[in-house]
Design an enzyme around this catalytic site. Structure first.
Site, mmCIF file in Angstrom:
data_model
loop_
_atom_site.group_PDB
_atom_site.id
_atom_site.type_symbol
_atom_site.label_atom_id
_atom_site.label_comp_id
_atom_site.label_asym_id
_atom_site.label_seq_id
_atom_site.Cartn_x
_atom_site.Cartn_y
_atom_site.Cartn_z
ATOM 1 N N ARG A 82 -6.010 2.470 11.936
ATOM 2 C CA ARG A 82 -5.598 1.084 12.119
ATOM 3 C C ARG A 82 -6.426 0.378 13.184
ATOM 4 O O ARG A 82 -6.223 -0.795 13.429
ATOM 5 C CB ARG A 82 -4.145 1.054 12.565
ATOM 6 C CG ARG A 82 -3.162 0.630 11.460
ATOM 7 C CD ARG A 82 -1.791 0.740 12.075
ATOM 8 N NE ARG A 82 -0.751 0.018 11.441
ATOM 9 C CZ ARG A 82 0.163 0.558 10.648
ATOM 10 N NH1 ARG A 82 0.071 1.799 10.285
ATOM 11 N NH2 ARG A 82 1.157 -0.177 10.203
ATOM 12 N N ARG A 118 3.335 -8.046 13.855
ATOM 13 C CA ARG A 118 2.611 -6.991 13.127
ATOM 14 C C ARG A 118 1.411 -7.578 12.389
ATOM 15 O O ARG A 118 0.349 -6.976 12.327
ATOM 16 C CB ARG A 118 3.551 -6.286 12.145
ATOM 17 C CG ARG A 118 4.541 -5.363 12.841
ATOM 18 C CD ARG A 118 5.680 -4.975 11.923
ATOM 19 N NE ARG A 118 5.283 -4.101 10.836
ATOM 20 C CZ ARG A 118 6.019 -3.912 9.736
ATOM 21 N NH1 ARG A 118 7.165 -4.544 9.579
ATOM 22 N NH2 ARG A 118 5.610 -3.091 8.807
ATOM 23 N N ARG A 175 12.349 -6.756 2.368
ATOM 24 C CA ARG A 175 12.130 -5.367 1.982
ATOM 25 C C ARG A 175 13.318 -4.491 2.360
ATOM 26 O O ARG A 175 13.898 -4.637 3.431
ATOM 27 C CB ARG A 175 10.869 -4.852 2.681
ATOM 28 C CG ARG A 175 10.507 -3.440 2.301
ATOM 29 C CD ARG A 175 9.067 -3.167 2.586
ATOM 30 N NE ARG A 175 8.845 -2.857 3.994
ATOM 31 C CZ ARG A 175 7.683 -2.375 4.440
ATOM 32 N NH1 ARG A 175 6.676 -2.188 3.620
ATOM 33 N NH2 ARG A 175 7.541 -2.110 5.724
ATOM 34 N N LYS A 203 0.823 -1.219 0.000
ATOM 35 C CA LYS A 203 0.000 0.000 0.000
ATOM 36 C C LYS A 203 0.853 1.262 0.000
ATOM 37 O O LYS A 203 0.459 2.251 -0.594
ATOM 38 C CB LYS A 203 -1.051 -0.005 1.103
ATOM 39 C CG LYS A 203 -0.525 0.036 2.497
ATOM 40 C CD LYS A 203 -1.669 -0.062 3.488
ATOM 41 C CE LYS A 203 -1.170 -0.341 4.879
ATOM 42 N NZ LYS A 203 -0.027 0.455 5.361
ATOM 43 N N ARG A 205 14.314 -1.838 7.688
ATOM 44 C CA ARG A 205 13.665 -1.253 8.854
ATOM 45 C C ARG A 205 13.779 -2.190 10.052
ATOM 46 O O ARG A 205 13.691 -3.396 9.903
ATOM 47 C CB ARG A 205 12.177 -1.003 8.547
ATOM 48 C CG ARG A 205 11.925 0.326 7.899
ATOM 49 C CD ARG A 205 10.513 0.500 7.429
ATOM 50 N NE ARG A 205 9.481 0.040 8.353
ATOM 51 C CZ ARG A 205 8.169 0.212 8.136
ATOM 52 N NH1 ARG A 205 7.760 0.838 7.047
ATOM 53 N NH2 ARG A 205 7.287 -0.250 8.987
HETATM 54 P P1 AMP Z 1 3.933 1.550 8.962
HETATM 55 O O1 AMP Z 1 5.056 2.346 8.408
HETATM 56 O O2 AMP Z 1 2.580 2.080 8.541
HETATM 57 O O3 AMP Z 1 4.076 0.065 8.696
HETATM 58 O O4 AMP Z 1 3.972 1.729 10.558
HETATM 59 C C1 AMP Z 1 5.073 1.276 11.319
HETATM 60 C C2 AMP Z 1 4.683 1.185 12.794
HETATM 61 O O5 AMP Z 1 4.277 2.483 13.273
HETATM 62 C C3 AMP Z 1 3.509 0.268 13.119
HETATM 63 O O6 AMP Z 1 3.893 -1.086 13.238
HETATM 64 C C4 AMP Z 1 3.027 0.871 14.435
HETATM 65 O O7 AMP Z 1 3.862 0.493 15.515
HETATM 66 C C5 AMP Z 1 3.215 2.359 14.212
HETATM 67 N N1 AMP Z 1 1.996 2.966 13.595
HETATM 68 C C6 AMP Z 1 1.893 3.546 12.370
HETATM 69 N N2 AMP Z 1 0.648 3.979 12.144
HETATM 70 C C7 AMP Z 1 -0.074 3.653 13.247
HETATM 71 C C8 AMP Z 1 -1.433 3.815 13.613
HETATM 72 N N3 AMP Z 1 -2.333 4.377 12.789
HETATM 73 N N4 AMP Z 1 -1.820 3.343 14.839
HETATM 74 C C9 AMP Z 1 -0.944 2.774 15.683
HETATM 75 N N5 AMP Z 1 0.352 2.572 15.398
HETATM 76 C C10 AMP Z 1 0.796 3.015 14.185
#
Ligand code: AMP
Length: 215
Positions: free
Chosen positions: A88, A173, A127, A13, A162
């Protein structure tokens, strides 16, 4: 146009979001990017978020809702925007709904990039992400290699893995996604804004399918 992108970690995404914002000329709001930038700057919010991110857990709703609530008041969003990685959880979706209601706006499309779990694990563990946060391009050691190993094709910066892209954290996750985020699929379906797109196949084909549902 206000778009929400839904999909498991590694569903692609983020890649599709970058293509869409180029095409539509609207900003992308990625809560994950906001937390990584805050961490890089060493702000208290960034350091707090890191304790959850490192374990693959979600940052608490009050923190996320506060960050997004503030971002949604900015003037660059007048033409619309795309939310990537937010909401989320159901409380986040409800908070977003309330903010939009007070602004007299609503979500036009909640696009689900649908990918089976076992494919997500394979994708995430290979990744590699560009270190330059203004670029953020993503590659994969098997499915989408950069021309020169470890170097971004787009801007020439180094690539890195990452901290939360290792298998233990990835499994956590995914479990968190299935428990807390997947209910949003029904939530947006009930509201009539869900658009499902299969996230398996070439990037360009998936993008074409997204463009089709936006028409
Ligand atoms: P992402 O880059 O979207 O995969 O986010 C990486 C990490 O940031 C996630 O695994 C969460 O720990 C935190 N995170 C990002 N967006 C949210 C959200 N909307 N709610 C809670 N945690 C978030």
């Amino acid at each position: 146009m206000i778009i929400v992108l839904l999909g498991g970690p590694g569903s692609g995404k983020g890649t599709q979001a970058k293509k869409l914002i180029d095409k539509l000329g609207i900003p992308q709001i990625s809560t994950g990017d906001i937390f990584r930038a805050a961490l890089k700057e060493g702000t208290p919010m960034g350091l707090k978020a890191k304790t959850y991110m490192d374990k693959g857990e979600l940052v608490p709703d009050e923190v996320v809702n506060g960050v997004v609530g503030e971002r949604l008041t900015k003037p660059d969003l007048a033409k619309g925007y795309m939310l990537d990685g937010f909401p989320r959880t159901l409380p986040q979706a409800q908070s977003l709904g309330k903010i939009l209601e007070t602004q007299g706006k609503s979500i036009d499309h909640a696009i689900l990039v649908d990918v089976p779990d076992k494919e997500l694990v394979a994708r995430l563990s290979g990744r590699r992400t560009c270190k330059n946060s203004a670029c953020g391009a993503m590659f994969h050691v098997m499915f989408n290699q950069s021309k020169q190993e470890g170097i971004c094709d787009v801007c020439g910066s180094n690539l890195y893995q990452r901290d939360d892209d290792n298998e233990v954290v990835i499994r956590e996750r995914l479990a968190v996604y299935n428990k807390q985020t997947a209910p949003l699929i029904d939530y947006y379906e009930t509201k009539g804004s869900l658009r499902r797109v299969t996230g398996v196949g070439p990037i360009e084909e998936i993008f074409a399918a997204i463009e089709k549902v936006l028409k």
